[in-house]
Design a protein around this motif. Sequence first.
Motif, PDB file in Angstrom:
ATOM      1  N   TRP A  78     -20.971   3.689  28.898  1.00 55.13           N
ATOM      2  CA  TRP A  78     -20.794   5.029  28.238  1.00 55.13           C
ATOM      3  C   TRP A  78     -20.195   4.912  26.923  1.00 55.13           C
ATOM      4  N   VAL A  79     -20.190   6.073  26.395  1.00 56.20           N
ATOM      5  CA  VAL A  79     -19.508   6.177  25.038  1.00 56.20           C
ATOM      6  C   VAL A  79     -18.656   7.699  25.232  1.00 56.20           C
ATOM      7  N   TYR A  80     -17.423   7.400  24.651  1.00 58.73           N
ATOM      8  CA  TYR A  80     -16.452   8.565  24.706  1.00 58.73           C
ATOM      9  C   TYR A  80     -16.970   9.279  23.256  1.00 58.73           C
ATOM     10  N   ALA A  81     -17.917   9.876  23.197  1.00 58.17           N
ATOM     11  CA  ALA A  81     -18.784  10.591  22.098  1.00 58.17           C
ATOM     12  C   ALA A  81     -17.989  11.977  21.273  1.00 58.17           C
ATOM     13  N   GLY A  82     -17.171  12.789  22.243  1.00 59.54           N
ATOM     14  CA  GLY A  82     -16.706  13.780  21.614  1.00 59.54           C
ATOM     15  C   GLY A  82     -17.729  14.778  20.936  1.00 59.54           C
ATOM     16  N   GLN A  83     -17.219  14.964  19.642  1.00 57.79           N
ATOM     17  CA  GLN A  83     -18.160  16.031  18.988  1.00 57.79           C
ATOM     18  C   GLN A  83     -19.525  15.524  18.748  1.00 57.79           C
ATOM     19  N   PHE A  84     -19.859  14.091  18.830  1.00 58.05           N
ATOM     20  CA  PHE A  84     -21.092  13.564  18.742  1.00 58.05           C
ATOM     21  C   PHE A  84     -21.890  13.463  19.972  1.00 58.05           C
ATOM     22  N   SER A  85     -21.534  13.916  20.709  1.00 59.67           N
ATOM     23  CA  SER A  85     -22.075  13.914  22.272  1.00 59.67           C
ATOM     24  C   SER A  85     -23.544  14.459  22.319  1.00 59.67           C
ATOM     25  N   GLN A 103     -10.418  12.575  15.930  1.00 65.37           N
ATOM     26  CA  GLN A 103     -11.749  12.478  16.470  1.00 65.37           C
ATOM     27  C   GLN A 103     -12.755  11.764  15.519  1.00 65.37           C
ATOM     28  N   ARG A 104     -12.070  10.480  15.120  1.00 72.56           N
ATOM     29  CA  ARG A 104     -13.061   9.720  14.459  1.00 72.56           C
ATOM     30  C   ARG A 104     -13.514   8.426  15.093  1.00 72.56           C
ATOM     31  N   VAL A 105     -12.987   7.991  16.356  1.00 72.66           N
ATOM     32  CA  VAL A 105     -13.412   7.040  17.026  1.00 72.66           C
ATOM     33  C   VAL A 105     -14.282   7.305  18.164  1.00 72.66           C
ATOM     34  N   LEU A 106     -15.205   6.604  18.211  1.00 68.77           N
ATOM     35  CA  LEU A 106     -16.475   6.549  19.284  1.00 68.77           C
ATOM     36  C   LEU A 106     -16.079   5.271  20.114  1.00 68.77           C
ATOM     37  N   HIS A 107     -15.837   5.605  21.467  1.00 69.62           N
ATOM     38  CA  HIS A 107     -15.157   4.403  22.333  1.00 69.62           C
ATOM     39  C   HIS A 107     -16.384   3.832  23.120  1.00 69.62           C
ATOM     40  N   CYS A 108     -16.831   2.589  23.301  1.00 73.34           N
ATOM     41  CA  CYS A 108     -18.012   2.267  23.910  1.00 73.34           C
ATOM     42  C   CYS A 108     -17.534   1.139  24.870  1.00 73.34           C
ATOM     43  N   GLU A 153      -8.102   7.889   8.848  1.00 69.21           N
ATOM     44  CA  GLU A 153      -7.979   9.240   8.530  1.00 69.21           C
ATOM     45  C   GLU A 153      -8.239   9.590   6.918  1.00 69.21           C
ATOM     46  N   ASP A 154      -7.159   8.455   6.191  1.00 66.55           N
ATOM     47  CA  ASP A 154      -7.159   8.771   4.869  1.00 66.55           C
ATOM     48  C   ASP A 154      -8.349   8.509   3.914  1.00 66.55           C
ATOM     49  N   TYR A 155      -9.390   7.787   4.559  1.00 65.82           N
ATOM     50  CA  TYR A 155     -10.778   7.526   3.749  1.00 65.82           C
ATOM     51  C   TYR A 155     -11.812   8.035   4.535  1.00 65.82           C
ATOM     52  N   GLN A 156     -11.529   9.023   5.507  1.00 65.60           N
ATOM     53  CA  GLN A 156     -12.467   9.906   6.216  1.00 65.60           C
ATOM     54  C   GLN A 156     -13.617   8.920   6.655  1.00 65.60           C
ATOM     55  N   VAL A 157     -13.345   8.002   7.434  1.00 71.55           N
ATOM     56  CA  VAL A 157     -14.327   7.007   7.903  1.00 71.55           C
ATOM     57  C   VAL A 157     -14.411   7.137   9.427  1.00 71.55           C
ATOM     58  N   TYR A 158     -15.470   6.734   9.939  1.00 72.46           N
ATOM     59  CA  TYR A 158     -15.673   6.927  11.574  1.00 72.46           C
ATOM     60  C   TYR A 158     -15.426   5.258  12.067  1.00 72.46           C
ATOM     61  N   LEU A 159     -15.211   5.411  13.205  1.00 75.47           N
ATOM     62  CA  LEU A 159     -15.029   3.904  14.054  1.00 75.47           C
ATOM     63  C   LEU A 159     -15.965   3.865  15.272  1.00 75.47           C
TER      64      LEU A 159
END
Length: 474
Positions: free
Chosen positions: A322-329, A302-307, A270-276
């Motif tokens: 599957w991927v928990y893609a959220g906003q990147f679906s 919503q910075r984590v895409l879980h695979c 969150e601090d560095y605005q990085v995705y995981l």
Amino acid sequence: MYKSEQLALNIRQLIENGAWKAHSKLPSLREQSQISGYSLMTVLNAYQELEAQGLVYAKQKSGFYVAERLNQTERPVPSSLSLNAHIQMNSLVFGYLKSIQSADVSPLGSAFPNAELLFNPKLMQILAQHAKRKSSYFSHDHMPPGNYELRTIIANRYCLQGIPTHANDIVITSGALDALNLSLQALTKPGDFILLQETIFYGAWQAAERLGLQVITIPEHPVSGFDLDSFEQALKQYPIKVCWLMLNIHNPIGFSVRDEIKQRIASLLEDYQVYLIEDDVYQELYYGTQKPLPMKYFDRQQRVLHCASFSKTLGSAVRVGWVYAGQFSNAIQHLQLMSTVSASPLLQNTLVDFLSHHHYEKHLRQLRKQLEKHKKVFYQQLKQRLNPTCKIHYYSSGYFLWIELPAYIDGYTIYQLLIQNKIGIAPSQLFRSEQVSQNFIRLNCSFAWNSDIAAALDVLSEVIQQHITQYTHA
């Protein structure tokens, strides 16, 4: 959590906080039984678990003692970041996978659990039933984002772990690797910086090579598995766009990162605005009763895409992930339609029925029990065979053992010698860049002990011992 696991955890905490010093003797089995109220067998199991983890050691006819290395657990670990701008891993991985695919090669190098453990007659029965129905093949529901019922079932499994999830957050893929690759492609462009653990599943290296990415690696922490100081340093020093991390039942090492560390990782993202991108393909292969939480649990922005996938629990042929893609679906679905298109509709429909009727949970319980049993046998047998200068990294989950050889022994050389004898292992060169030490090998321990396995480990120990002897007499 089993009683022996709870006792082992209590003792570990005493060791790590300095209450029990290196080489101090643990209470005898009888004394510990009286202190804790547990049975002698429970105490013995706890001590053996700690021994398998390298936390204590046994002296014949004397008892158990705290291991030396644990006295170092709270000391800071020197940070060592590494920039990998020109990755060349794919050809190595391709050659390796071709070398171990023959049926006459001992499967100790395989990334998949023993197929005999994964085979489920009920799943095959349901598959056969669906194979007779045209609707199981021709339904448009299997196209991206995938079968709605299957996505709903997967979403419900997240909810049971305290992660609010809707079916629309999930995109079904052709296995976990497909999910990981699509996620990385959706989040990056050539030349971007991504962060990997120093030792990581080779698919991450291959993806970075294919997409033309620059890779920053951080070293593993010798106790917790994840070096938070190095992680934060990397985020400060480089314009990291995405992290690809494996924090539960790590392949190839085996550790699972504690929740408090995951919480700190989430804060830094969150601090560095990085995705995981979280590779959690082994998430179901824990021992005991406590399933480890994914990073997604700690994700508030919503910075984590879980695979994840079913292939490590139901077999390589069940290539549905599957991927928990959220906003990147939508972005991932667009990429999917230009590559793998969709996972098998037949398999998706089969999995809906298999999971809906709770057959999966029963299968998982039996699988975990067998994997734990086999891995402990491998560990004990390797302890008897390997030279004491070899360190076996044991963790209570999964089916891999990560073996640290003396610094002067190259893992790839050991692999080359063993493959000539039709014995497969996985050398550290598959998981680490050229810039770090390569004196490690990974073994698949999901197989029942038999004469063939024993013979393979005999050859392995002999080859390693020959190298040790040659070095010490040089």
